[in-house]
Design a protein around this motif. Structure first.
Motif, PDB file in Angstrom:
ATOM      1  N   ALA B 119       0.683  -1.329   0.006  1.00 43.96           N
ATOM      2  CA  ALA B 119      -0.053  -0.144  -0.124  1.00 43.96           C
ATOM      3  C   ALA B 119       0.958   1.468  -0.189  1.00 43.96           C
ATOM      4  N   LEU B 185       2.675  -2.088   9.641  1.00 42.30           N
ATOM      5  CA  LEU B 185       1.518  -1.233   8.935  1.00 42.30           C
ATOM      6  C   LEU B 185       1.186  -1.370   7.623  1.00 42.30           C
ATOM      7  N   ILE B 188      -0.586  -4.835   6.960  1.00 45.52           N
ATOM      8  CA  ILE B 188      -1.966  -4.760   7.408  1.00 45.52           C
ATOM      9  C   ILE B 188      -2.803  -4.144   6.301  1.00 45.52           C
ATOM     10  N   VAL B 189      -2.331  -2.753   6.183  1.00 47.51           N
ATOM     11  CA  VAL B 189      -2.995  -2.156   5.176  1.00 47.51           C
ATOM     12  C   VAL B 189      -3.143  -2.788   3.803  1.00 47.51           C
ATOM     13  N   HIS B 192      -5.740  -5.779   3.841  1.00 42.04           N
ATOM     14  CA  HIS B 192      -7.067  -5.309   4.064  1.00 42.04           C
ATOM     15  C   HIS B 192      -7.708  -4.535   2.810  1.00 42.04           C
ATOM     16  N   ARG B 193      -6.775  -4.004   2.010  1.00 43.88           N
ATOM     17  CA  ARG B 193      -7.023  -2.967   1.123  1.00 43.88           C
ATOM     18  C   ARG B 193      -6.744  -3.354  -0.282  1.00 43.88           C
ATOM     19  N   VAL B 219       2.628  -3.640  15.248  1.00 42.24           N
ATOM     20  CA  VAL B 219       1.924  -2.709  15.274  1.00 42.24           C
ATOM     21  C   VAL B 219       1.676  -1.924  16.825  1.00 42.24           C
TER      22      VAL B 219
END
Ligand code: HEA
Ligand code: HEA
Ligand code: CUA
Ligand SMILES: [Cu+2]
Lengths: 353, 555, 256, 115
Positions: B119, B185, B188-189, B192-193, B219
């Motif tokens: 991301a 971080l 995770i993003v 999810h994204r 995190v």
């Protein structure tokens, strides 16, 4: 045979005295070992189960024998099995371990007390009779011994592998550990908490003696003054007796019989007076003020060594009657005033009863 | 069919090196140092962590050499203390924590999800720079004269009693910590994204799941380490006493904060490795992972429970006995999900069609050694047992079994497994098998004697020890030599394979992950068009159908 | 044909749906700008989680020592200047308010309003730091900075300080307890210092945002940087909302 | 061919990210929040001068939590965010509470006093 004599010599010399299992020299050792072997059994069992599964599957389903894989989703039943069985085993070990822990850390009431002070990088043991030892500790068999320990600087850890006991020795606070030695002999004493450069040199010897030998040893190595006697001297020379004189009009509470009692503090809570409390009452008096008194006692933080504190604590522990205190008052020539405390001038101003 | 939407290359037999890929996309050092491509950053990480591994390994060698004899004769005690401190700090913070996530995770997670990149590519690069700054500071502390706090920085020793370069090392860890936070971080993003169409949570490879769990720990845990370390540095510099008992502070507070991170950190260290093992076991037994969702959820369970057990590092340190009871119980609970995973892996083999390439050998080693390491962790979690074992070589053996026998083996499994993907070339199979066997033997020889030493009571962090422990120590040192050779070999032959290895082709293992459906090495943009995930993870039937419909060749 | 599923989400494919899709800020690796925006704000929230835990460690230390050394904490806390602290709270809330309006201005694409709001945010942020400077200075003069020059005189002898009415009214602390005020002040400086550090970083970012806002970068539909910075700024405010009562208002009630 | 995929469609996926509409909070709403915060600050200071015993810190913290909540909900738009963001925020506070509560198990049950 083929082994050269030199090598043989070397090997035998080497093997001699090297062990695979530590000696069992306290009453707790067999208990710890029992748990150890159970855990070992658990490990071997788990390892065998996993190992057998892996080996059998690896052989049975290798590409040559099983060219095409059969896809399987999973199996709730199987998965539940291998969730519940390890869980049960682990919980069993938890309960067992917890019972053992409380056994090791809760001394019996009849234990005899020895003080231990750790500092970079040595151990000092102080017997109530005033015998001092450095990097050594003599204890009798068949008698529960409790160690009340404190560090003067950093964390240390007092470990006697043959007794299977170990306890952190902490700056600023007493910790205790106890054992009941069973077999006479000498055993290792290690500092197991990393404490700086000479950490690996902070070792010593535990000598376990039969009760008779122990008595003899106590006799031979006495320094002439018991801890309590030392404490009594300090009590006078530090000026404690000015306030804790045991008189009704004294500014400080009467200390006779205070040890082991339940004190009511001025915030209404109750505390049990033990070694740790006595020590803290001398260093941080205003932290817990006894009901009915004002926080006028000066702090002795930084003015008494841990050994001195131990002497004082030992003295106060032994105070059963007022008479003793008053004796102290009389015998100690009152030429020595209370030592100056930090911001001494200010503290006297604060004394407004 | 749908398979056409996934770009694929012909098979290994006919494989040629693609003309265009992420490595030759741009040239020059700057194109690497300023890259935002997650694959290039992964390579940067790979090089740097390998470097630090050998630094840490050199210290391990020196430790073992010193312990050959009972006296501290090779070096003085304070030097020895610096050795294990640097060994611990380098191995944990600069090698094992970033090992799998920052290299394999970085390289593979976007591809496995069907994304073009993480991301935040720039933050990803920033992570690497932070890592390098942390590494440089560690080396600086080393060159300036070293640190001797132990990797645990126990107060008040570290704050008031040592005059080595504690603050430098603390800063290094602080900075490296932020590198880890940003990596987590980013993951995770991304997870999810950035998933491709059809890539539902339960179609993600387990590798991604385990990284997701580890990222949560990074995190949420790492900042607590950061603040603990800041407080240590401040206390050293200004001299006030949040952790100093003579001034009213509680030295145990530091330990609470430190282990609040450092226990979860051990799961940061093992979870990504577990992800690797899931991929490898599945691929070489050609079977979907037994109980996919149990394995996925157990990763998350480990992460969650991992936050509840830190006090088991402090059982004899003077914490309340009742609190120790609670933490001991929770420690037992956190061990269960690991057991679930082990058995699920074992049953993945059932009815499979198993081959034994090098990654598989490492995976077997992982399962065996992790089981030993994990179960000896249960010894330590059982309160009464911990009293005798804590701070002895038993602990040293425990954590090397999980960290070296577990994570390092998993890392090597992963490196061998994805080497063809990362470089486009195969590693030499027989040499690598030799090194796998060598390190397995060497490993057990090194650390099995330490369990015995530990039960005998030999304390850790000892430069000299009583003579009766020597036999076992000599065995251990001998093992370390073998182990060192086992770890040196891959460096050599993997380097060799960069130039001379066989061309790998897109999918040498016939694995199912999206990363295997694109060319090796991949294009900078990973996918020519966004892939569509229309099947479960580990769907070997889908793979067979697909190869019959082989289409596009790129590059 | 469901275009969203089969065709790659190139900018062209959606150009007719989202008129702002071809913005230069759109990063190539995101399928849609929506995705980019959501990723950005999710990332920012995750970063704030790490901040919670970072401050969390200090809040825990505070909780612990406050319970242990309550008298010291109460006395030391009464040393802090409530009017200044309260003013600063108001200043910071206002700064946050303007930040929120800035986000709104950016969303509705009012460039001038945006710049003004960001400027106000910055000014109030600086004002906060200014007040903090005077507070720190006072502590310095009173030797209340932990370390070698720390002095407990004021707590054992408050009656010597008639010029400080808050202190003058205090009951004296026993010296051993008074020593513990150092822990309070350490936590005070560590917590407010970390908070101030976050503000300084924030102000640096604000300056950069203002310059870009002036160029019109954020009033063309690309609000993510403003929004995300807003999250950060509000988080820093929230930390202060807790610091203020915890540090300044421990035991003010015995009104003398 | 695409219809084959519709059932494989993950609602939390990029093509339809799990997101809430981009809600624009109006300035008026901000003013309400702003005024509430100011009032809250006033009450905090005022309450500190009233002796409520153990309730003092609780009241102070309750007000601070309330203020923090409305900042999070409105200034930070959390009220209009997707469930994911809400869960994220909650998990942050959860782990913070774990840190506090679990450490407190130690401090609260130590045999006496501080140590
Ligand atoms: C990768 C790193 C890693 C991992 C994964 C673990 C995993 C575990 N660790 Fe370990 N540990 C460390 C790294 C790690 N540890 C380190 C570095 C230290 C020392 C730090 C220092 O002081 O320097 C340490 C120290 C340490 C201690 C502190 C000891 C002390 O200082 O006194 C404890 C105590 O509880 C502990 C426990 C555990 C437990 C219970 C697990 C569990 O998670 C293990 C779970 C796994 C299994 C249980 C195996 C699989 C199970 C089966 C196959 C089922 C078997 C079947 C049946 C029983 C039927 N560890
Ligand atoms: C990822 C983590 C990791 C890894 C991979 C290792 C790897 C190894 N470790 Fe380490 N170890 C720790 C983490 C790790 N360790 C930690 C955290 C501690 C605790 C520190 C502390 O107490 O603070 C510790 C402590 C520790 C000790 C205890 C020291 C003590 O308490 O006194 C020992 C002793 O045997 C040891 C040995 C080894 C060995 C033999 C290896 C082998 O696996 C290493 C094999 C690799 C090589 C050998 C490298 C090959 C390179 C070369 C051969 C180059 C040669 C160059 C020269 C010698 C100049 N380690
Ligand atoms: Cu004392 Cu180690
Ligand atoms: Cu742990």
């Amino acid at each position: 045979m083929g082994i050269s004599p030199v090598l043989w010599q070397f090997l035998t010399k080497w093997m001699h005295g090297s062990a695979l299992f530590p000696a069992e020299a306290s009453t707790i050792s067999p208990w710890v070992d029992a748990l150890y072997f159970s855990l070992l059994l658990m490990t071997i069992f788990g390892l065998v189960v996993v190992g057998v599964l892996l080996t059998v599957f690896a052989i049975r389903y290798r590409r040559e024998k099983s060219p095409v894989a059969t896809q399987i989703e999973g199996s709730t039943l199987l998965e539940a099995t291998w969730t519940i069985i390890p869980l049960a085993v682990f919980l069993l070990m938890f309960v067992w371990g917890a019972l053992l822990y409380f056994r090791i850390y809760n001394p019996p009431t009849n234990a005899m007390n020895i003080y231990v002070v750790g500092k970079q990088w040595m151990w000092k043991a102080e017997h109530p009779g005033g015998q001092h030892e450095i990097n050594a500790l003599h204890v009798p068999t068949g008698q529960p011994v409790q160690l009340t320990m404190i560090s003067q600087d950093v964390f240390h850890s007092f470990s006697i592998p043959a007794f299977r006991v170990k306890r952190e020795v902490i700056p600023g606070r007493y910790t205790t550990v106890w054992f009941n030695a069973t077999t006479p002999g000498t055993y290792h004493l290690f500092c197991t908490q990393y404490c700086g450069t000479q950490h690996s040199g902070m070792i010593g010897e535990i000598t376990v003696l039969t009760p008779e030998d122990y008595k003899k040893w106590l006799h031979e190595s006495t320094s002439g003054m018991s801890l309590a006697q030392n404490g009594e001297r300090l009590f006078a020379s530090m000026g404690c007796n000015q306030c804790h004189s045991g008189n009704a009009a004294a500014r400080g509470p009467n200390l006779a019989g205070v040890y082991g009692s339940k004190l009511t503090l001025n915030d209404g809570s109750k505390v049990l007076v033990n070694d740790a409390y006595l020590r803290d009452a001398i260093l941080n008096p205003s932290q817990h003020v006894t009901a009915g008194f004002s926080p006028i006692m000066p702090t002795y933080q930084g003015q008494i060594s841990e050994d001195g504190l131990i002497d004082l604590v030992e003295y106060i522990k032994g105070l059963q009657t007022n008479y003793r205190v008053q004796q102290t008052l009389v015998t100690a020539s009152s030429d020595e005033a209370a030592p100056p405390t930090p911001a001494a001038g200010t503290t006297t101003e604060m004394v407004k009863p | 069919m749908s398979a056409t939407s996934i770009v694929s290359l012909p098979d290994q037999s006919t494989a040629t090196m693609p003309k265009r890929h992420y490595i030759n996309n741009e040239h020059g050092l700057l194109s690497w140092l300023l890259t935002a491509d997650h694959k290039r950053i992964a390579i940067l990480y790979l090089i740097s962590i390998t470097f630090f591994f050998f630094i840490g390994g050199a210290f391990a060698g020196l430790i073992r050499l010193e312990l050959l004899t009972p006296q501290s004769d090779l070096v003085a005690a304070d030097t020895y203390n610096k050795f294990f401190t640097m060994h611990g700090i380098v191995m944990i913070f600069l090698f094992l924590v970033p090992s799998v996530p920052a290299t394999l995770g970085n390289f593979l997670i976007p591809i496995m999800l069907g994304a073009k990149d993480l991301a935040f590519p720039k933050i990803n690069l920033l992570s690497w720079y932070l890592y390098m700054i942390g590494g440089t500071l560690t080396l600086a502390a080393l060159v300036l004269g070293g640190v001797d706090t132990g990797w645990t920085f126990t107060t008040p020793l570290s704050t008031h009693y040592l005059n080595t370069h504690v603050v430098t090392a603390a800063t290094a860890i602080f900075v490296a910590g932020f590198s880890s936070i940003f990596t987590g971080l980013n993951f995770i993003v991304t997870i999810h994204r950035m998933r491709a169409p059809g890539m539902t949570w339960f179609r993600m490879p387990l590798f991604v799941w385990s990284h997701y769990a580890a990222s949560l720990l990074m995190v949420l845990g790492t900042p607590v380490l950061a603040i603990a370390i800041v407080l240590v540095a401040l206390e050293r510099l200004i001299g006030i006493g949040v952790f100093d008992p003579t001034k009213g502070g509680d030295p145990l507070l530091f330990q609470h904060l430190f282990w609040f991170y450092s226990h979860p950190a051990v799961y940061i260290m093992i979870l990504p490795g577990m992800g690797v093992i899931s991929e490898v076991i599945s691929t070489f037994s050609r079977k979907r992972v037994f109980g996919y969702s149990a394995v996925a959820f157990s990763s998350v369970a480990i992460a969650l429970f991992g936050f509840f057990v830190w006090e088991h590092h402090m059982f004899i340190m003077g914490v309340s006995n009742y609190s120790a009871l609670v933490f001991s119980l929770l420690t037992m609970l956190v061990a269960v999900p690991s057991a679930i995973k082990v058995f699920n892996w074992a049953f993945t083999l059932q009815k499979g069609s198993i081959t034994f390439e090098t990654p598989m050998l490492y995976a077997f080693a992982f399962i065996g050694l992790f089981t030993i390491g994990g179960l000896t962790g249960v010894f330590l979690g059982a309160l009464g047992m911990d009293i005798h074992l804590t701070e002895t070589y038993f602990i040293v053996a425990h954590f090397h079994y999980v960290m070296v026998g577990g994570m390092l083996m998993a890392f090597l499994a992963g490196i061998h497994f994805w080497w063809p993907k990362m470089t486009g070339r195969m590693y030499p199979e027989s040499l690598s098998k030799l090194s796998a066997v060598t390190s397995f033997i060497g490993f057990n020889l090194t650390f099995m004697p330490q369990f015995i030493l530990g039960y005998l009571g030999m304390p850790r962090r000892y430069a000299s020890y009583p003579a009766e422990f020597q036999v076992l120590n000599v065995l251990s040192t001998a093992g370390a030599t073998v182990l060192g050779v086992g770890f040196m070999l891959p460096l050599l032959y993997l380097g060799w394979s960069l130039k001379y290895g066989a061309i790998a082709g897109a999918n040498p293992w016939q694995a199912t992950g999206l990363e295997w459906q694109i060319q090796s090495p991949p294009l900078t943009e990973n996918f020519i068009e966004t892939p569509i995930m229309d099947h479960e993870a580990y769907d070997y039937e889908w793979l067979e159908n697909k190869t019959k419909h082989e289409v596009t060749t790129v590059g | 044909m469901d275009s969203a599923l089969t065709t790659p989400h190139t900018h062209e494919a959606h150009a007719h749906e989202h008129e702002h899709i071809s913005l230069p800020q759109h990063r190539h690796h995101f399928e849609t700008e929506e995705q980019q925006r959501e990723a950005g704000s999710f990332g920012m929230w995750l970063f704030l989680l790490t901040e919670i835990m970072f401050f969390g460690g200090m809040f825990f230390a505070y909780l612990l020592y406050r319970n242990w050394y309550y008298p010291a904490f109460a006395a030391a806390s009464n040393q802090l200047n409530v009017p200044m602290g309260a003013t600063n709270t108001v200043i910071l809330i206002s700064s946050g308010f303007f930040m929120a309006l800035g986000v709104w201005a950016s969303e509705v694409r009012k460039k001038k309003t945006l710049v003004i709001m960001l400027l106000l945010t910055t000014i109030f942020g600086c004002a906060f730091l200014g007040v903090k400077y005077f507070e720190y200075k006072e502590k310095y003069e009173l030797h209340h900075i932990p370390g070698n020059n720390f002095s407990i005189a004021m707590f054992v002898n408050p009656q010597n300080y008639p010029q400080y009415p808050d202190t003058y009214a205090e009951k004296p602390l026993a010296p051993d307890m008074a020593q513990k005020t150092q822990i309070f002040f350490f936590l005070y400086f560590a917590m407010t210092g970390m908070h101030a550090l976050h503000m300084i970083i924030g102000i640096g970012l604000l300056v950069w945002l203002i310059i870009r806002a002036q160029r019109g970068d954020f009033t063309n539909g690309y609000v993510a940087p403003i929004e995300n910075f807003g999250l950060y700024w509000h988080f820093v405010d929230i930390v202060w909302l807790f610091l203020f009562p915890l540090l300044y208002l421990i035991n003010r009630h015995p009104l003398h | 061919m695409s219809h084959a995929h519709t059932d494989a469609h993950d609602p939390s996926n990029v093509t339809n990210p799990e997101h809430a509409e981009h809600h624009i909070v109006t300035p008026l709403q901000y003013v309400y929040v702003f005024v509430t915060l100011l009032v809250g600050t006033g009450i905090t200071v005022g309450a500190a001068y009233v002796d409520m015993g153990v309730l003092n810190p609780i009241v102070a913290l309750a007000i601070a939590c309330f203020k923090a909540s409305i900042v999070i909900l409105f200034f930070m738009h959390a009220a209009y965010q997707s469930r994911l963001i809400k869960i994220t925020i909650a998990s942050g506070f959860f782990v913070f509470l774990v840190l506090i509560a679990m450490t407190m198990t130690d401090y609260l049950s130590r045999t006496w006093g501080l140590w």
